[in-house]
Design an enzyme around this catalytic site. Structure first.
Site, PDB file in Angstrom:
ATOM      1  N   TRP B 152       0.825  -1.216   0.000  1.00  0.00           N
ATOM      2  CA  TRP B 152       0.000   0.000   0.000  1.00  0.00           C
ATOM      3  C   TRP B 152       0.854   1.259   0.000  1.00  0.00           C
ATOM      4  O   TRP B 152       0.375   2.326  -0.349  1.00  0.00           O
ATOM      5  CB  TRP B 152      -0.996   0.007   1.163  1.00  0.00           C
ATOM      6  CG  TRP B 152      -0.516   0.616   2.435  1.00  0.00           C
ATOM      7  CD1 TRP B 152       0.381   0.076   3.305  1.00  0.00           C
ATOM      8  CD2 TRP B 152      -0.895   1.875   2.998  1.00  0.00           C
ATOM      9  NE1 TRP B 152       0.581   0.916   4.361  1.00  0.00           N
ATOM     10  CE2 TRP B 152      -0.186   2.033   4.202  1.00  0.00           C
ATOM     11  CE3 TRP B 152      -1.758   2.894   2.603  1.00  0.00           C
ATOM     12  CZ2 TRP B 152      -0.312   3.150   5.011  1.00  0.00           C
ATOM     13  CZ3 TRP B 152      -1.875   4.016   3.425  1.00  0.00           C
ATOM     14  CH2 TRP B 152      -1.156   4.127   4.610  1.00  0.00           C
ATOM     15  N   SER B 181     -13.195  11.837  -3.240  1.00  0.00           N
ATOM     16  CA  SER B 181     -14.379  11.551  -2.439  1.00  0.00           C
ATOM     17  C   SER B 181     -14.173  12.034  -1.004  1.00  0.00           C
ATOM     18  O   SER B 181     -15.029  12.701  -0.422  1.00  0.00           O
ATOM     19  CB  SER B 181     -14.650  10.048  -2.476  1.00  0.00           C
ATOM     20  OG  SER B 181     -15.311   9.640  -1.313  1.00  0.00           O
ATOM     21  N   SER B 182     -13.003  11.721  -0.442  1.00  0.00           N
ATOM     22  CA  SER B 182     -12.744  12.109   0.944  1.00  0.00           C
ATOM     23  C   SER B 182     -12.596  13.612   1.094  1.00  0.00           C
ATOM     24  O   SER B 182     -13.025  14.186   2.097  1.00  0.00           O
ATOM     25  CB  SER B 182     -11.472  11.430   1.450  1.00  0.00           C
ATOM     26  OG  SER B 182     -11.645  10.058   1.473  1.00  0.00           O
ATOM     27  N   HIS B 266       0.869   9.480   7.655  1.00  0.00           N
ATOM     28  CA  HIS B 266       0.734   9.508   9.107  1.00  0.00           C
ATOM     29  C   HIS B 266      -0.554  10.163   9.575  1.00  0.00           C
ATOM     30  O   HIS B 266      -1.266   9.587  10.388  1.00  0.00           O
ATOM     31  CB  HIS B 266       1.952  10.063   9.835  1.00  0.00           C
ATOM     32  CG  HIS B 266       1.855   9.703  11.276  1.00  0.00           C
ATOM     33  ND1 HIS B 266       2.112   8.429  11.722  1.00  0.00           N
ATOM     34  CD2 HIS B 266       1.369  10.375  12.333  1.00  0.00           C
ATOM     35  CE1 HIS B 266       1.820   8.357  13.006  1.00  0.00           C
ATOM     36  NE2 HIS B 266       1.370   9.517  13.409  1.00  0.00           N
ATOM     37  N   GLU B 268      -3.120  10.079   8.034  1.00  0.00           N
ATOM     38  CA  GLU B 268      -4.108   9.070   7.656  1.00  0.00           C
ATOM     39  C   GLU B 268      -4.414   8.108   8.811  1.00  0.00           C
ATOM     40  O   GLU B 268      -5.565   7.729   9.015  1.00  0.00           O
ATOM     41  CB  GLU B 268      -3.605   8.296   6.431  1.00  0.00           C
ATOM     42  CG  GLU B 268      -4.460   7.098   6.022  1.00  0.00           C
ATOM     43  CD  GLU B 268      -5.825   7.479   5.489  1.00  0.00           C
ATOM     44  OE1 GLU B 268      -5.965   8.616   4.996  1.00  0.00           O
ATOM     45  OE2 GLU B 268      -6.744   6.647   5.572  1.00  0.00           O
ATOM     46  N   SER B 281     -15.967   7.772  23.362  1.00  0.00           N
ATOM     47  CA  SER B 281     -16.283   8.720  24.443  1.00  0.00           C
ATOM     48  C   SER B 281     -17.774   8.723  24.750  1.00  0.00           C
ATOM     49  O   SER B 281     -18.180   8.699  25.915  1.00  0.00           O
ATOM     50  CB  SER B 281     -15.844  10.132  24.046  1.00  0.00           C
ATOM     51  OG  SER B 281     -14.459  10.188  23.892  1.00  0.00           O
ATOM     52  N   HIS B 316       8.152   6.714   9.978  1.00  0.00           N
ATOM     53  CA  HIS B 316       7.930   5.516   9.167  1.00  0.00           C
ATOM     54  C   HIS B 316       9.131   5.208   8.306  1.00  0.00           C
ATOM     55  O   HIS B 316       9.129   4.241   7.557  1.00  0.00           O
ATOM     56  CB  HIS B 316       6.708   5.719   8.264  1.00  0.00           C
ATOM     57  CG  HIS B 316       5.441   5.954   9.028  1.00  0.00           C
ATOM     58  ND1 HIS B 316       4.589   4.925   9.377  1.00  0.00           N
ATOM     59  CD2 HIS B 316       4.890   7.084   9.521  1.00  0.00           C
ATOM     60  CE1 HIS B 316       3.561   5.431  10.044  1.00  0.00           C
ATOM     61  NE2 HIS B 316       3.723   6.728  10.150  1.00  0.00           N
ATOM     62  N   THR B 341      -2.644  11.254  23.849  1.00  0.00           N
ATOM     63  CA  THR B 341      -3.292   9.949  23.793  1.00  0.00           C
ATOM     64  C   THR B 341      -3.531   9.430  25.201  1.00  0.00           C
ATOM     65  O   THR B 341      -4.586   8.870  25.500  1.00  0.00           O
ATOM     66  CB  THR B 341      -2.418   8.965  22.998  1.00  0.00           C
ATOM     67  OG1 THR B 341      -1.991   9.606  21.804  1.00  0.00           O
ATOM     68  CG2 THR B 341      -3.189   7.722  22.645  1.00  0.00           C
ATOM     69  N   LYS B 344      -6.480  11.002  26.765  1.00  0.00           N
ATOM     70  CA  LYS B 344      -7.745  10.423  26.337  1.00  0.00           C
ATOM     71  C   LYS B 344      -8.058   9.136  27.109  1.00  0.00           C
ATOM     72  O   LYS B 344      -9.157   8.955  27.629  1.00  0.00           O
ATOM     73  CB  LYS B 344      -7.735  10.146  24.829  1.00  0.00           C
ATOM     74  CG  LYS B 344      -7.641  11.412  24.011  1.00  0.00           C
ATOM     75  CD  LYS B 344      -8.323  11.296  22.669  1.00  0.00           C
ATOM     76  CE  LYS B 344      -9.811  11.193  22.738  1.00  0.00           C
ATOM     77  NZ  LYS B 344     -10.491  12.462  22.891  1.00  0.00           N
TER      78      LYS B 344
END
Lengths: 285, 549
Positions: B152, B181-182, B266, B268, B281, B316, B341, B344
């Site tokens: 990918w 589309s996105s 990233h 993404e 949540s 990456h 993070t 959260k």
């Protein structure tokens, strides 16, 4: 206990069979993935030792974090389940605790970052190296050469197929017909590039993985402590035979390496040696 | 932030719940709920295709040797297509297109999305894109085989000179369509959320799911054009005698593609996980019967993750031969992400603390999400360290890591949302027993698949290998058995849907079937909602900002 002993001796017998199959190479120390292993490969270089240490530090920290979070979750789930605590509180703030769970992770990250940075610079900043090898990725084999020694020609390292690997007693998909030969206790600079697709030259037990990129020469280094055969595999997708371009590095004594260079870099024929070995074992019988 | 007051928006008053006829309704649809349903159906279909590909991969890897695939190229095609399909055609459509479309307008008290026709275009580009990808399977690619096997990430030169034939061109065209589309979807969500909130709903009273989709939409808007540019460059590079952006022989730089790709790639990964954060949540809050703990912290943690997510891409690429100082920067920037993070995760736990917790089906999926996301998150901390990553890069450790946060994080988020809003969307409830069976089979299955892959990675097994040394056999076998368990869970999921559909008359649900704790606007309207909701806009009363969401 008896069962355990039985298991151990079976395993031992299996191992022996494997060793005797490769009579010629049985005395070699082979370092690569361990059977059904679940931990890092044996460290063969100072960088890999340091890498293992940093991995272990981080592993301990993250394991504790997971245990803490899961424990807390379990406690909350039991203590505040509906049947036990029918009336929920309405608290939705607590500045102190919010500050704590922001600051404590920062502290933990600093604790991780310090050894991590040390490792990174140790791995990446080349020390004064004593010799250079050049590694060229090709679809699908590796070309090795020794720029320091003009009499040594570049040679191709091809994988051994399943039958050949069995014959020489080396693991299939890791063994090659011509390993890269390097001396022990010597800081070796590795230049890595490619002539077509990208590849990555990786030897896990060295803590080395470097992309082979066409048009770019990357460099890294290693210093092997002990003689032996070290295995790696191509680690950047490069097409259909990505899985079939293993890396084999043979670390030899400095004297033997000098002989290898003096001999024009002639890599010994594993099969020739095998036949000799077979004759010897036949004579012993 | 100036929000246009809700009353200024013209509302069409022909909402007597008259639905258009079948073809107009489902093919010309401009209704956000219908489009959401289409997205969900589409996500389920692509999930099945992508899941089939991964199941075949696990079958192949069950034992050393090449047993299932007739050639190595086809295996790599499966690997590549599994990644592309799951990301672009399963997770994103389900979370953003599906649940986003369904519930963002309702949760913010809007009658529909801001640009309903563009919404229709956003959806219908996706099947077109998907068809392009499917065609790619059957047209010539590399190695005299069909399809594209460059993974990918599509790194050149493997994706240019290394993949002749039209297979990869079809993928580029498909991904460009999916990307547009996105982008259209993102524009729609941003406009809707910024301008169409009900009177009284300030940004700081907006539900967290809306926050999560808003941040996601910005990430899409900023990241996808970069992917589109990189794909166009690949396309022109692939033309005989074309450009040479990435061809070193003619002055190009193959690593430039990696930077472009990961500058998109990233963000993404946050695009895929942030909406799940929002959903979890709500579920945690609902079934603890408590408001979200630290609402503002939760909202801005997502914003922080989104912002920092744009400046960490090169983690990456630690092994491409970057300068060590650059690597050091990327290590530190990446580690920083652990902080929001962590906020959260701890806020979810604090929301549950003192609550009155009901272990409903969506709640167990949400709890599963937290656990698996933490496991996947901490291995991310390990991989962030460039030194250690030198060993782990492109091994199965990475595969385990990102499947813990995606295959388990995002997908658990999707299933949690599915079970949370099932009654709201369809008007009837599902079988508790079957859906719990689904959860446990899936939970055990995916853990069995992916936990052993950490061991494989630590032992050094590289990714994208069709065959492996015998040393890796045992954990691969365990992993493949997990695939069978997961397959069983997928079967159960379809049983849940079928059984619920058959029992739909007996299991009708009311407006707020979760009761106390479910406080967002979708619980004030009927289940399923009227074809056009809120022809009179709801008013959000004042009061403590943090308690009114």
């Amino acid at each position: 206990m008896r069962a355990l002993n039985a298991m151990l001796s079976t395993a031992g017998a299996g191992l022996l069979t494997l060793m005797s199959a490769g009579a010629a190479f049985a005395q070699d120390r082979q370092v690569g993935p361990t059977q059904d292993g679940w931990y890092l490969q044996e460290a063969a270089t100072p960088v890999m030792e340091e890498l293992t240490r940093v991995h272990d530090i981080v592993q301990v920290i993250i394991t504790l974090i997971v245990i803490f979070v899961v424990g807390l979750m379990a406690y909350i789930m039991i203590r505040f389940r509906e049947s036990k605590n029918p009336v929920p509180s309405k608290t939705s703030h607590n500045t102190l605790i919010e500050v704590i769970w922001t600051v404590v992770p920062v502290i933990i990250l600093v604790i991780i970052a310090i050894p991590s940075m040390n490792l990174l610079y140790m791995q990446d900043r080349l020390p004064q190296t004593q010799m250079t090898v050049k590694v060229v990725g090709n679809t699908w084999n590796w070309l090795y050469s020794y720029p320091d020694y003009e009499n040594v020609e570049e040679y191709v390292s091809n994988p051994l197929d399943e039958t050949q690997s069995k014959q020489v007693g080396q693991p299939y998909l890791l063994a090659t017909d011509a390993p890269l030969i390097v001396p022990i206790n010597t800081k070796v600079k590795v230049l890595v590039t490619s002539v077509n697709n990208m590849h990555a030259w990786a030897v896990p037990s060295f803590g080395v993985k470097m992309d082979a990129v066409p048009g770019i020469i990357n460099e890294t280094w290693f210093e092997v402590f002990e003689e032996g055969t070290y295995y790696g595999q191509c680690s950047e997708i490069c097409g259909i035979n990505h899985y079939y371009m293993p890396i084999e590095v043979k670390a030899v004594s400095q004297a033997e390496f000098a002989r290898f260079i003096a001999g024009g870099g002639e890599v010994e024929d594993k099969f020739a040696k095998l036949e000799g070995g077979a004759a010897v074992s036949a004579a012993n019988d | 932030m100036v929000a246009i007051s809700g009353e200024d928006i013209p509302v069409v008053h022909d909402d007597h719940d008259e639905k258009p006829r079948f073809f107009e309704r489902w093919f010309y649809s401009t209704n956000h709920k219908d489009i959401g349903t289409l997205y969900l159906i589409f996500g389920i279909i692509s999930g099945l295709v992508g899941g089939f590909l991964s199941f075949m991969m696990r079958l192949e890897l069950m034992a050393p040797g090449i047993d299932i695939f007739t050639n190595e190229h086809t295996y790599l095609v499966f690997v590549s297509m599994h990644g592309l399909i799951m990301i672009f055609f399963m997770v994103m459509p389900a979370l953003i297109g599906g649940f986003g479309n369904w519930f963002i307008p309702i949760m913010i008290g809007a009658p529909d999305m801001a640009f309903p026709r563009m919404n229709n275009l956003s959806f219908w580009l996706l099947p077109v894109a998907f068809i392009c990808l499917m065609i790619s399977f059957f047209v010539p690619g590399a190695a005299e085989g069909n399809g594209f096997g460059g993974s990918w990430v599509m790194y050149p030169p493997l994706s240019t000179t290394g993949s002749p034939g039209p297979a990869f061109d079809f993928i580029i065209i498909g991904l460009l369509a999916a990307g547009f589309s996105s982008i259209f979807g993102a524009i729609n969500f941003i406009t809707t959320i910024l301008n169409m909130r009900a009177p009284g709903m300030t940004m700081h009273k907006m539900p967290l799911f809306a926050w999560s989709v808003l941040v996601t939409a910005f990430l899409l808007l900023l990241a996808l054009p970069v992917l589109a540019a990189a794909l166009f460059m690949l396309l022109t590079d692939r033309i005989e005698g074309g450009t040479a952006f990435f061809d070193p022989a003619r002055g190009g730089d193959p690593q430039m593609f990696q930077h472009l790709f990961w500058f998109f790639g990233h963000p993404e990964v946050y695009i895929m996980i942030l909406p799940a954060f929002g959903i979890v949540s709500h579920i945690i809050s609902t079934f603890s019967k408590k408001p979200i703990f630290g609402y503002l912290g939760m909202a801005y943690a997502m914003v922080a993750i989104g912002v920092v997510g744009f400046v960490v891409w090169a983690h990456h690429m630690y092994t491409i031969g970057m300068d060590v100082n650059v690597k050091a920067y990327f290590v530190l920037a990446t580690l920083v992400i652990a902080v929001p993070t962590g906020v959260k995760v701890f806020s979810w736990l604090a929301t549950m603390w003192g609550g009155s917790i009901r272990f409903t089906v969506p709640m167990i999926w949400a709890l599963g999400f937290i656990f698996l996301f933490v496991v996947g998150g901490v291995t991310g901390v390990m991989l962030a360290n460039a030194g250690v990553d030198t060993y782990l890069h492109d091994t199965y450790y990475v595969v385990a890591h990102f499947h813990y946060v995606l295959s388990m994080g995002a997908v658990f988020g999707i299933f949690a949302a599915w079970y949370y809003w099932h009654g709201k969307m369809f008007g009837y409830h599902y079988s508790g027993f079957l859906s719990r069976l689904h959860f446990w089979l899936f939970f055990i299955g995916v853990n069995m698949i992916f936990f052993p892959q950490h061991f494989l990675g630590l032992n050094g097994m590289p990714r994208r290998y069709v065959d492996y040394p015998v040393e890796f056999e045992f954990w691969n076998q365990v992993s493949s058995w997990g695939a069978f368990v997961t397959l069983a869970s997928v079967v159960v999921f379809f049983l849940v849907m079928a059984e619920a559909f058959l029992m739909r008359k007996k299991r009708k649900v009311g407006n707020n079937y979760w009761g106390e704790g479910a406080t967002t606007l979708e619980w004030t309207i009927s289940s399923p909602p009227p074809y056009h909701q809120f022809s009179v806009l709801p008013r959000i009363d004042g009061g403590d900002e943090d308690h009114a969401h």
